[in-house]
Scaffold this active site. Structure first.
Site, PDB file in Angstrom:
ATOM      1  N   SER A  64      46.054  71.207 -11.322  1.00  0.00           N
ATOM      2  CA  SER A  64      47.198  71.884 -11.936  1.00  0.00           C
ATOM      3  C   SER A  64      46.890  72.363 -13.351  1.00  0.00           C
ATOM      4  CB  SER A  64      48.430  70.980 -11.928  1.00  0.00           C
ATOM      5  OG  SER A  64      48.172  69.788 -12.635  1.00  0.00           O
ATOM      6  N   ASN A  76      39.432  82.325  -3.796  1.00  0.00           N
ATOM      7  CA  ASN A  76      39.861  82.254  -2.401  1.00  0.00           C
ATOM      8  C   ASN A  76      41.138  81.435  -2.247  1.00  0.00           C
ATOM      9  OD1 ASN A  76      38.631  79.821  -2.952  1.00  0.00           O
ATOM     10  ND2 ASN A  76      37.411  79.752  -1.099  1.00  0.00           N
ATOM     11  N   ASP A  82      34.613  73.695   6.401  1.00  0.00           N
ATOM     12  CA  ASP A  82      34.695  73.132   7.748  1.00  0.00           C
ATOM     13  C   ASP A  82      33.638  72.057   7.948  1.00  0.00           C
ATOM     14  OD1 ASP A  82      32.251  74.378   8.755  1.00  0.00           O
ATOM     15  OD2 ASP A  82      33.392  76.239   8.919  1.00  0.00           O
ATOM     16  N   TYR A  85      29.703  72.427   7.692  1.00  0.00           N
ATOM     17  CA  TYR A  85      29.032  72.631   6.394  1.00  0.00           C
ATOM     18  C   TYR A  85      28.651  71.256   5.855  1.00  0.00           C
ATOM     19  CZ  TYR A  85      28.100  74.810   1.843  1.00  0.00           C
ATOM     20  OH  TYR A  85      27.505  75.277   0.697  1.00  0.00           O
TER      21      TYR A  85
END
Length: 144
Positions: A64, A76, A82, A85
């Site tokens: 934050s 992104n 996933d 990786y």
């Protein structure tokens, strides 16, 4: 309780810790000092690679305070790592865009992650009508 195998690329970085009951998110740190000028993009190395439990993925988001403290945006929005990786050189990174000149120092906590179960298998059934009441369009629930 799930077990995650983790490889650290730098023995000087603080080890990751999960504080049960405090937060579902685990802080990640920059593994090298990175200087960015306003308008620059860079992948910030996080110094870890992990083998997630079968059937899970990791969601990586800024902390934050990241925007306020460093003036960077994660490009992104939410990074999804996933389960495949998981190689020895598959270091996690944060894609960052600087909106002002900034320096992120090695060891600074800049993002956080949590693991989530993969989406279950689904089938799409095409219909002519959903038979539900319309809500009035995108973004119509108001601001307060």
């Amino acid at each position: 309780m799930e077990t995650i195998k983790i490889k650290y690329f730098d023995s000087e970085l603080d080890k990751l810790t999960y504080i049960d009951g405090k937060s579902d998110w685990i802080d990640l740190r920059a593994s090298e000092t990175t200087e960015l000028k306003k308008g620059e993009f860079r992948l910030i190395p996080l110094g870890v690679a992990m083998e997630l439990p079968a059937g899970y993925e990791a969601h990586v988001v800024p902390r934050s305070s990241t925007f306020k403290n460093y003036g960077i945006l994660q490009t992104n929005s939410c990074g999804v790592i996933d389960g495949s990786y998981c190689g020895d050189q598959d270091m996690w990174q944060m894609p960052a865009y600087a909106i002002r000149d900034t320096v992120i120092h090695k060891g600074d906590r800049i993002c956080q992650f949590r693991i989530m179960k993969n989406q279950p298998a689904i089938v799409f059934e095409e219909v002519d009508s959903l038979n539900n009441q319309d809500r009035g369009g995108f973004g119509t629930t108001g601001v307060k």
